[in-house]
Design a protein around this motif. Structure first.
Motif: not given
Length: 203
Positions: A98-110
């Motif tokens: 999970m730490k490999l992803f920034s909050d921006s990356q999570w938001f983009w994927r969702v």
């Protein structure tokens, strides 16, 4: 005799299979870092006060489990506790991954989904705020008590985001501020590094 040979052979195959399995587990490599978020998502970050906020997490849970919106049920693939119930779904309990992803990356994927997988784009079903709430909730499975530090570009313990940047700003650059004090301490007989007495000089 044949029966004994069969059992011995079967036992040997089982031992070899177990050895191969354990060897494969030991050689498992950490997942590769995900691609960076595209420009339109790169500067999007979790709203202030959302990480680990009980009220936000409760709302995020309702979204994640489909209670808030029957068209959206993240738990149907990712599981109610973050343990995947469908093949290929992300295991949110794996904090290191999970730490490999920034909050921006999570938001983009969702928001946009993930090409080549069953992960759908949810931006048409969830508002921007609801997507952030769902992300805040799903982060609790593997990153409970943590938040993403935008300046440091890493996950940190709650309440410490920005602390590293503040410490660096407060610290003297290259030890410049500390040097005069060290030189003064090294000067003999009350003289400063420039050879003048530390007593007040006449005006």
């Amino acid at each position: 005799m044949q029966k004994d040979t069969y059992h011995s052979l079967l036992g040997a195959v089982a031992v070899v299979a177990m050895a191969v399995t354990l060897s494969a587990c030991g050689e498992a490599k950490p997942p590769a870092p995900p691609p960076p978020a595209p420009p339109e998502y790169a500067d999007m970050h979790m709203p202030e006060g959302y990480w680990n906020n009980p009220e936000i997490l409760e709302q995020g849970k309702a979204i994640f489990t489909g209670v808030e919106n029957i068209d959206v049920n993240c738990a149907s693939c990712h599981g109610k506790d973050g343990k995947p119930v469908k093949a290929g779904a992300r295991d949110f309990r794996n904090g290191e991954h999970m730490k490999l992803f920034s909050d921006s990356q999570w938001f983009w994927r969702v928001s946009e989904g993930v090409k080549g997988t069953k992960m759908k784009a949810w931006k048409s079903k969830l508002s921007e705020d609801d997507r952030w709430k769902a992300i805040a909730y799903e982060a609790t499975f593997g990153l409970k008590g943590m938040e993403y530090d935008v300046a440091a570009k890493k996950w940190v313990h709650q309440g410490t985001a920005g602390a590293q940047a503040a410490d660096e700003a407060a610290a003297p650059a290259n030890g410049e501020a500390a040097a005069p004090a060290a030189e003064e301490a090294a000067a003999p007989n009350g003289e400063t590094a420039g050879g003048e007495s530390s007593e007040e000089a006449p005006q």
